[in-house]
Motif scaffolding. Sequence first.
Motif, mmCIF file in Angstrom:
data_model
loop_
_atom_site.group_PDB
_atom_site.id
_atom_site.type_symbol
_atom_site.label_atom_id
_atom_site.label_comp_id
_atom_site.label_asym_id
_atom_site.label_seq_id
_atom_site.Cartn_x
_atom_site.Cartn_y
_atom_site.Cartn_z
ATOM 1 N N SER A 44 0.834 -1.135 0.115
ATOM 2 C CA SER A 44 -0.109 0.100 0.461
ATOM 3 C C SER A 44 1.076 1.205 0.307
ATOM 4 C CB SER A 44 -0.881 -0.106 1.290
ATOM 5 O OG SER A 44 -1.735 1.591 1.411
ATOM 6 N N SER A 45 0.689 2.183 -0.606
ATOM 7 C CA SER A 45 0.792 3.637 -0.396
ATOM 8 C C SER A 45 0.166 4.442 0.614
ATOM 9 C CB SER A 45 0.800 4.433 -1.635
ATOM 10 O OG SER A 45 -0.484 5.065 -1.980
ATOM 11 N N ALA A 46 -0.191 3.970 1.822
ATOM 12 C CA ALA A 46 -1.654 4.612 2.394
ATOM 13 C C ALA A 46 -0.806 4.971 3.586
ATOM 14 C CB ALA A 46 -2.319 3.880 3.263
ATOM 15 N N VAL A 47 -0.457 6.417 4.587
ATOM 16 C CA VAL A 47 -0.248 7.321 4.820
ATOM 17 C C VAL A 47 -0.489 6.843 6.106
ATOM 18 C CG1 VAL A 47 -2.286 8.149 6.253
ATOM 19 C CG2 VAL A 47 -0.197 9.548 6.358
ATOM 20 N N LEU A 48 -0.765 5.335 6.535
ATOM 21 C CA LEU A 48 -0.761 4.505 7.740
ATOM 22 C C LEU A 48 -0.685 2.906 7.353
ATOM 23 C CD1 LEU A 48 -0.719 4.138 11.186
ATOM 24 C CD2 LEU A 48 -3.278 3.799 10.568
ATOM 25 N N LEU A 76 -5.581 8.365 11.547
ATOM 26 C CA LEU A 76 -6.282 7.320 11.910
ATOM 27 C C LEU A 76 -5.832 5.721 12.747
ATOM 28 C CD1 LEU A 76 -4.672 7.523 7.641
ATOM 29 C CD2 LEU A 76 -7.424 7.424 8.854
ATOM 30 N N ALA A 77 -4.355 5.417 13.208
ATOM 31 C CA ALA A 77 -4.579 5.341 14.216
ATOM 32 C C ALA A 77 -5.089 5.318 15.415
ATOM 33 C CB ALA A 77 -2.942 4.969 14.611
ATOM 34 N N ALA A 78 -5.882 6.116 15.833
ATOM 35 C CA ALA A 78 -6.761 6.459 16.552
ATOM 36 C C ALA A 78 -8.200 6.097 16.665
ATOM 37 C CB ALA A 78 -7.369 7.810 17.290
ATOM 38 N N LEU A 79 -8.498 6.234 14.630
ATOM 39 C CA LEU A 79 -9.974 6.055 14.610
ATOM 40 C C LEU A 79 -9.910 4.896 14.445
ATOM 41 C CD1 LEU A 79 -10.006 8.306 11.904
ATOM 42 C CD2 LEU A 79 -10.854 8.633 13.232
ATOM 43 N N ALA A 80 -8.606 3.549 13.954
ATOM 44 C CA ALA A 80 -8.676 2.437 14.144
ATOM 45 C C ALA A 80 -8.917 1.641 15.430
ATOM 46 C CB ALA A 80 -7.095 2.224 13.540
ATOM 47 N N ARG A 81 -8.420 2.326 16.541
ATOM 48 C CA ARG A 81 -8.180 2.139 17.785
ATOM 49 C C ARG A 81 -9.814 1.969 18.001
ATOM 50 N NH1 ARG A 81 -2.969 4.615 18.589
ATOM 51 N NH2 ARG A 81 -4.612 6.080 19.759
ATOM 52 N N GLN A 82 -10.685 2.917 17.432
ATOM 53 C CA GLN A 82 -12.077 3.694 17.917
ATOM 54 C C GLN A 82 -13.276 2.248 17.268
ATOM 55 O OE1 GLN A 82 -13.489 7.382 17.339
ATOM 56 N NE2 GLN A 82 -11.649 9.060 18.447
ATOM 57 N N ALA A 83 -12.639 1.965 16.095
ATOM 58 C CA ALA A 83 -13.331 1.312 15.902
ATOM 59 C C ALA A 83 -12.846 -0.180 16.252
ATOM 60 C CB ALA A 83 -13.241 0.875 13.992
ATOM 61 N N GLY A 84 -12.214 -0.500 17.374
ATOM 62 C CA GLY A 84 -12.381 -1.997 17.914
ATOM 63 C C GLY A 84 -10.790 -2.901 16.431
ATOM 64 N N VAL A 85 -10.225 -2.098 16.031
ATOM 65 C CA VAL A 85 -9.050 -3.217 15.515
ATOM 66 C C VAL A 85 -7.620 -2.775 16.058
ATOM 67 C CG1 VAL A 85 -10.028 -3.469 13.128
ATOM 68 C CG2 VAL A 85 -8.815 -1.510 13.169
ATOM 69 N N ARG A 86 -7.820 -3.980 16.317
ATOM 70 C CA ARG A 86 -6.091 -4.543 16.944
ATOM 71 C C ARG A 86 -4.515 -5.374 15.762
ATOM 72 N NH1 ARG A 86 -8.627 -1.289 19.711
ATOM 73 N NH2 ARG A 86 -9.378 -1.669 21.353
ATOM 74 N N GLY A 89 -2.315 -2.644 10.226
ATOM 75 C CA GLY A 89 -3.511 -2.867 8.899
ATOM 76 C C GLY A 89 -3.385 -1.199 8.003
ATOM 77 N N VAL A 90 -3.712 -1.031 7.580
ATOM 78 C CA VAL A 90 -3.322 0.174 6.565
ATOM 79 C C VAL A 90 -4.646 1.232 6.772
ATOM 80 C CG1 VAL A 90 -3.868 0.511 4.108
ATOM 81 C CG2 VAL A 90 -2.871 -1.360 5.119
ATOM 82 N N GLY A 91 -3.866 2.561 6.831
ATOM 83 C CA GLY A 91 -5.102 3.527 6.360
ATOM 84 C C GLY A 91 -5.535 4.153 5.816
ATOM 85 N N LEU A 92 -6.566 4.591 5.262
ATOM 86 C CA LEU A 92 -6.300 5.613 3.951
ATOM 87 C C LEU A 92 -7.264 6.636 5.036
ATOM 88 C CD1 LEU A 92 -7.068 3.212 1.527
ATOM 89 C CD2 LEU A 92 -5.490 4.157 1.776
#
Length: 225
Positions: A44-48, A76-86, A89-92
């Motif tokens: 991925s070219s994603a920022v996260l 994006l990392a904070a949004l991922a934690r809020q979504a319950g994933v650990r 991962g990739v954040g777009l």
Amino acid sequence: MSVTVPPPRPVHGLLAVRQLTRREDGERLHALLWRAGPGWRMISSAVLGGGVGERRWVLNAQVSHGYRRTDPDRHLAALARQAGVRGPGVGLMTAADVSRHGRARDGGVEAVATAGLGVRGWAASPAEGATVPAPPGTVNIVVALPVALTDAALVNAVATATEAKVQALLDAGYDCSGTPTDAVCVAARTPRTGEELHAFAGPRSAWGARLARAVHTAVLTAADR
């Protein structure tokens, strides 16, 4: 001696994305979350979570058009934690409404695309305008293949997805190759002992052709919306 045969990998339903909604700075924003789970290698070219490696989830988050944060990876990392994933991962990120995404399936390959085309142009732009900052309009593409690819084929898959994106934008009537902040994520199965490792993902290879058609349809649908 007994031999344990690994269960067959599913060919359909790879990209089961879930839509999330949040309120941020008084604005209602959406996100698409794919809980891929273990057994996936992504490029991925994603920022996260960009680069190549084992990844367990993909989050494509909508942000406001006036986005000014300088730490999108942490956001994006904070949004991922809020979504319950650990885990990794990739954040777009995009200013487009991701609820109006396009998706497509072709021969076991699945693609999901979001298209924010307010700021667009050609990749090879004049030098005097090449460094002007642009808002995160963004065409984001996530595509999953049910097979394992070599590193070279993963790179080839990104090129094929990008070619298909440009073709879709032209077919949708846009005179451009994309936006300055487009991102892509290609997910393929982690290689396992005894499984075939595919070395090609160009547009005329078996899996590359399927990827190209799926991405083309997904981007064309998102652009039309």
